[in-house]
Design a protein around this motif. Sequence first.
Motif, PDB file in Angstrom:
ATOM      1  N   PRO A  29      87.899  49.167 -41.578  1.00 18.01           N
ATOM      2  CA  PRO A  29      88.933  50.219 -41.570  1.00 18.01           C
ATOM      3  C   PRO A  29      88.493  51.487 -42.302  1.00 18.01           C
ATOM      4  N   SER A  30      87.749  51.337 -43.370  1.00 25.17           N
ATOM      5  CA  SER A  30      87.238  52.515 -44.077  1.00 25.17           C
ATOM      6  C   SER A  30      86.272  53.291 -43.191  1.00 25.17           C
ATOM      7  N   TYR A  31      85.452  52.573 -42.468  1.00 25.80           N
ATOM      8  CA  TYR A  31      84.515  53.211 -41.558  1.00 25.80           C
ATOM      9  C   TYR A  31      85.262  53.962 -40.455  1.00 25.80           C
ATOM     10  N   GLN A  32      86.330  53.356 -39.919  1.00 22.86           N
ATOM     11  CA  GLN A  32      87.114  54.021 -38.875  1.00 22.86           C
ATOM     12  C   GLN A  32      87.718  55.317 -39.395  1.00 22.86           C
ATOM     13  N   GLN A  33      88.249  55.300 -40.612  1.00 21.93           N
ATOM     14  CA  GLN A  33      88.826  56.513 -41.190  1.00 21.93           C
ATOM     15  C   GLN A  33      87.756  57.579 -41.393  1.00 21.93           C
ATOM     16  N   TYR A  34      86.569  57.172 -41.767  1.00 26.35           N
ATOM     17  CA  TYR A  34      85.464  58.116 -41.933  1.00 26.35           C
ATOM     18  C   TYR A  34      85.128  58.782 -40.597  1.00 26.35           C
ATOM     19  N   VAL A  35      85.081  58.008 -39.540  1.00 29.88           N
ATOM     20  CA  VAL A  35      84.773  58.551 -38.213  1.00 29.88           C
ATOM     21  C   VAL A  35      85.865  59.531 -37.776  1.00 29.88           C
ATOM     22  N   LEU A  36      87.131  59.177 -37.997  1.00 27.88           N
ATOM     23  CA  LEU A  36      88.224  60.081 -37.636  1.00 27.88           C
ATOM     24  C   LEU A  36      88.133  61.391 -38.412  1.00 27.88           C
ATOM     25  N   ARG A  37      87.804  61.316 -39.701  1.00 23.22           N
ATOM     26  CA  ARG A  37      87.664  62.536 -40.503  1.00 23.22           C
ATOM     27  C   ARG A  37      86.498  63.379 -40.019  1.00 23.22           C
ATOM     28  N   ALA A  38      85.427  62.741 -39.568  1.00 24.21           N
ATOM     29  CA  ALA A  38      84.265  63.491 -39.071  1.00 24.21           C
ATOM     30  C   ALA A  38      84.636  64.268 -37.805  1.00 24.21           C
ATOM     31  N   TYR A  39      85.344  63.646 -36.883  1.00 23.14           N
ATOM     32  CA  TYR A  39      85.774  64.356 -35.671  1.00 23.14           C
ATOM     33  C   TYR A  39      86.811  65.427 -35.993  1.00 23.14           C
ATOM     34  N   ARG A  40      87.622  65.186 -37.020  1.00 20.10           N
ATOM     35  CA  ARG A  40      88.591  66.185 -37.468  1.00 20.10           C
ATOM     36  C   ARG A  40      87.861  67.432 -37.949  1.00 20.10           C
ATOM     37  N   ALA A  41      86.817  67.254 -38.730  1.00 19.63           N
ATOM     38  CA  ALA A  41      86.034  68.391 -39.223  1.00 19.63           C
ATOM     39  C   ALA A  41      85.357  69.127 -38.074  1.00 19.63           C
ATOM     40  N   GLU A  42      84.886  68.382 -37.088  1.00 15.00           N
ATOM     41  CA  GLU A  42      84.263  69.000 -35.910  1.00 15.00           C
ATOM     42  C   GLU A  42      85.264  69.863 -35.146  1.00 15.00           C
ATOM     43  N   ALA A  43      86.490  69.368 -35.000  1.00 14.00           N
ATOM     44  CA  ALA A  43      87.522  70.119 -34.272  1.00 14.00           C
ATOM     45  C   ALA A  43      87.886  71.405 -35.006  1.00 14.00           C
ATOM     46  N   THR A  44      88.038  71.340 -36.313  1.00 14.93           N
ATOM     47  CA  THR A  44      88.402  72.552 -37.060  1.00 14.93           C
ATOM     48  C   THR A  44      87.260  73.567 -37.011  1.00 14.93           C
ATOM     49  N   ALA A  45      86.029  73.096 -37.077  1.00 14.46           N
ATOM     50  CA  ALA A  45      84.891  74.013 -36.983  1.00 14.46           C
ATOM     51  C   ALA A  45      84.856  74.692 -35.616  1.00 14.46           C
ATOM     52  N   GLN A  46      85.132  73.952 -34.559  1.00 10.33           N
ATOM     53  CA  GLN A  46      85.139  74.532 -33.220  1.00 10.33           C
ATOM     54  C   GLN A  46      86.271  75.533 -33.052  1.00 10.33           C
ATOM     55  N   LEU A  47      87.428  75.238 -33.653  1.00 11.83           N
ATOM     56  CA  LEU A  47      88.531  76.198 -33.591  1.00 11.83           C
ATOM     57  C   LEU A  47      88.143  77.514 -34.254  1.00 11.83           C
ATOM     58  N   LEU A  48      87.515  77.425 -35.400  1.00 14.71           N
ATOM     59  CA  LEU A  48      87.117  78.641 -36.111  1.00 14.71           C
ATOM     60  C   LEU A  48      86.029  79.402 -35.352  1.00 14.71           C
ATOM     61  N   GLN A  49      85.127  78.689 -34.688  1.00 17.46           N
ATOM     62  CA  GLN A  49      84.098  79.353 -33.882  1.00 17.46           C
ATOM     63  C   GLN A  49      84.728  80.052 -32.676  1.00 17.46           C
ATOM     64  N   LEU A  50      85.705  79.410 -32.064  1.00 18.70           N
ATOM     65  CA  LEU A  50      86.385  80.043 -30.932  1.00 18.70           C
ATOM     66  C   LEU A  50      87.169  81.272 -31.391  1.00 18.70           C
ATOM     67  N   ALA A  51      87.790  81.209 -32.565  1.00 15.54           N
ATOM     68  CA  ALA A  51      88.525  82.368 -33.085  1.00 15.54           C
ATOM     69  C   ALA A  51      87.569  83.520 -33.365  1.00 15.54           C
ATOM     70  N   ALA A  52      86.398  83.224 -33.906  1.00 16.74           N
ATOM     71  CA  ALA A  52      85.406  84.276 -34.151  1.00 16.74           C
ATOM     72  C   ALA A  52      84.918  84.876 -32.829  1.00 16.74           C
ATOM     73  N   ALA A  53      84.736  84.028 -31.818  1.00 15.97           N
ATOM     74  CA  ALA A  53      84.322  84.517 -30.501  1.00 15.97           C
ATOM     75  C   ALA A  53      85.422  85.379 -29.877  1.00 15.97           C
ATOM     76  N   GLN A  54      86.677  85.033 -30.122  1.00 18.68           N
ATOM     77  CA  GLN A  54      87.792  85.858 -29.629  1.00 18.68           C
ATOM     78  C   GLN A  54      87.745  87.248 -30.269  1.00 18.68           C
ATOM     79  N   GLU A  55      87.490  87.307 -31.555  1.00 17.83           N
ATOM     80  CA  GLU A  55      87.420  88.605 -32.237  1.00 17.83           C
ATOM     81  C   GLU A  55      86.258  89.444 -31.709  1.00 17.83           C
ATOM     82  N   GLN A  56      85.150  88.793 -31.407  1.00 17.50           N
ATOM     83  CA  GLN A  56      84.019  89.517 -30.825  1.00 17.50           C
ATOM     84  C   GLN A  56      84.373  90.034 -29.431  1.00 17.50           C
TER      85      GLN A  56
END
Length: 134
Positions: A29-56
């Motif tokens: 279960p700890s490993y599963q939570q770690y994997v979910l947090r890793a994908y969560r970080a990936e999603a937030t990073a992609q959102l911020l990259q898309l927002a920066a691309a929108q500003e460009q």
Amino acid sequence: MRNVRCGFSLIELLVAMAVLGILAAICYPSYQQYVLRAYRAEATAQLLQLAAAQEQYLADYGVYTDDFSVLGGAALSLSERYEFQILLSEANLAFEITAEAAGLQRSDSNCLFYSVNQFGQRNVQYPHSLTCWD
């Protein structure tokens, strides 16, 4: 002559298997939570990259777009664990990019939605999940 046995008895093998089973039940279960947090970080990073691309894109063309290919969405390797969407205002002068958990990521019940707008505000419609950005 003394009878010398080499190897493990069945009881020793069963005890070792029980110990491994208990460790796996604790660690998985700890490993599963770690994997979910890793994908969560990936999603937030992609959102911020898309927002920066929108500003460009706004700097280049004077309006925002909802086309992921223009914003480099293909290069961002949008995850199968989140569904991304771009919502524009009527005059294409404001945007909100959202990411909603999909598939296996739905088990991350605390952090199902992310959003960012043209002001850089995060989760305006979902303030209860602001801690998910950390």
